[in-house]
Write a protein that holds these residues in place. Structure first.
Motif, PDB file in Angstrom:
ATOM      1  N   LEU A  62       0.845  -1.069  -0.131  1.00  0.00           N
ATOM      2  CA  LEU A  62      -0.017  -0.029  -0.017  1.00  0.00           C
ATOM      3  C   LEU A  62       0.690   1.279   0.070  1.00  0.00           C
ATOM      4  O   LEU A  62       0.533   2.228  -0.710  1.00  0.00           O
ATOM      5  CB  LEU A  62      -0.943   0.116   1.137  1.00  0.00           C
ATOM      6  N   ALA A  63       1.900   1.200   0.850  1.00  0.00           N
ATOM      7  CA  ALA A  63       2.765   2.403   0.823  1.00  0.00           C
ATOM      8  C   ALA A  63       3.518   2.737  -0.434  1.00  0.00           C
ATOM      9  O   ALA A  63       3.407   3.754  -0.919  1.00  0.00           O
ATOM     10  CB  ALA A  63       4.031   2.104   2.037  1.00  0.00           C
ATOM     11  N   PRO A  68       4.253   6.181  -4.725  1.00  0.00           N
ATOM     12  CA  PRO A  68       5.256   5.722  -5.621  1.00  0.00           C
ATOM     13  C   PRO A  68       6.584   6.511  -5.813  1.00  0.00           C
ATOM     14  O   PRO A  68       7.643   5.849  -6.289  1.00  0.00           O
ATOM     15  CB  PRO A  68       4.512   5.564  -6.892  1.00  0.00           C
ATOM     16  N   GLY A  69       6.386   7.832  -5.576  1.00  0.00           N
ATOM     17  CA  GLY A  69       7.553   8.619  -5.899  1.00  0.00           C
ATOM     18  C   GLY A  69       7.963   9.182  -4.741  1.00  0.00           C
ATOM     19  O   GLY A  69       8.792  10.040  -4.558  1.00  0.00           O
ATOM     20  N   GLY A  70       7.775   8.603  -3.431  1.00  0.00           N
ATOM     21  CA  GLY A  70       8.135   9.091  -2.279  1.00  0.00           C
ATOM     22  C   GLY A  70       7.057  10.004  -1.733  1.00  0.00           C
ATOM     23  O   GLY A  70       6.360  10.345  -2.341  1.00  0.00           O
ATOM     24  N   ARG A  71       7.289  10.557  -0.729  1.00  0.00           N
ATOM     25  CA  ARG A  71       6.762  11.706   0.036  1.00  0.00           C
ATOM     26  C   ARG A  71       7.439  12.844   0.007  1.00  0.00           C
ATOM     27  O   ARG A  71       8.766  12.980   0.049  1.00  0.00           O
ATOM     28  CB  ARG A  71       6.536  11.465   1.387  1.00  0.00           C
ATOM     29  N   ASN A  72       6.869  13.917  -0.941  1.00  0.00           N
ATOM     30  CA  ASN A  72       7.369  15.015  -1.369  1.00  0.00           C
ATOM     31  C   ASN A  72       6.410  16.290  -1.281  1.00  0.00           C
ATOM     32  O   ASN A  72       5.109  15.835  -0.838  1.00  0.00           O
ATOM     33  CB  ASN A  72       8.204  14.957  -2.609  1.00  0.00           C
ATOM     34  N   ALA A  73       6.889  17.383  -1.724  1.00  0.00           N
ATOM     35  CA  ALA A  73       5.735  18.522  -1.676  1.00  0.00           C
ATOM     36  C   ALA A  73       4.419  18.189  -2.472  1.00  0.00           C
ATOM     37  O   ALA A  73       3.156  18.646  -2.594  1.00  0.00           O
ATOM     38  CB  ALA A  73       6.493  19.622  -2.331  1.00  0.00           C
ATOM     39  N   GLY A  74       4.750  17.411  -3.561  1.00  0.00           N
ATOM     40  CA  GLY A  74       3.352  17.166  -4.622  1.00  0.00           C
ATOM     41  C   GLY A  74       2.838  15.718  -4.090  1.00  0.00           C
ATOM     42  O   GLY A  74       1.734  15.538  -4.859  1.00  0.00           O
ATOM     43  N   LEU A 107      -5.885   4.433   1.482  1.00  0.00           N
ATOM     44  CA  LEU A 107      -5.140   5.257   2.657  1.00  0.00           C
ATOM     45  C   LEU A 107      -5.844   4.527   4.248  1.00  0.00           C
ATOM     46  O   LEU A 107      -4.994   4.380   5.015  1.00  0.00           O
ATOM     47  CB  LEU A 107      -5.349   6.492   2.708  1.00  0.00           C
ATOM     48  N   PHE A 108      -7.045   4.363   3.980  1.00  0.00           N
ATOM     49  CA  PHE A 108      -7.749   3.720   5.347  1.00  0.00           C
ATOM     50  C   PHE A 108      -7.105   2.456   5.649  1.00  0.00           C
ATOM     51  O   PHE A 108      -6.768   2.127   6.724  1.00  0.00           O
ATOM     52  CB  PHE A 108      -9.227   3.665   5.010  1.00  0.00           C
TER      53      PHE A 108
END
Length: 115
Positions: A62-63, A68-74, A107-108
């Motif tokens: 799920l993560a 898929p592009g990691g966690r960032n500003a977008g 997400l849930f």
């Protein structure tokens, strides 16, 4: 109790899922009052219901699906876009009368797996 708007709920879910999936990030319960309006029992119920319809789904999968592009500003904008696309394409998850996008359901699900 104040009700969360759908976009606020999605933003909250993003923050919680990131903290649940990646223990090195600041935990949600360390942010005083940040998620006081979130009904954790409801999140758990919805997440478990989504997981029942998507058996064998792991937190890692799920993560990777949600970030898929990691966690960032977008990241939040990307999740919002994917949720909107889910609705346009009929990719919905219905739980107790709520119509959620598959992205929101995932997400849930991630939150439910993260405990």
């Amino acid at each position: 109790m104040t009700m969360l708007a759908r976009r606020d709920l999605l933003a909250t879910l993003l923050a919680l899922s990131a903290s649940a999936a990646l223990p090195t990030l600041t935990r949600a319960n360390e942010l005083p009052g940040a998620f006081s309006d979130l009904d954790r029992a409801a999140v758990e119920r919805i997440g478990k219901a989504w997981l029942e319809q998507n058996p064998g789904t792991s937190a890692k999968a799920l993560a990777m699906r949600l970030f898929p592009g990691g966690r960032n500003a977008g990241t939040l904008a990307d999740l919002r876009c994917r949720a909107a696309n889910d609705f346009r394409h009929g990719a919905v998850f219905i739980h107790r009368g709520w119509r959620l996008s598959q992205t929101e359901g995932a997400l849930f699900g991630l939150l439910a797996l993260g405990g």
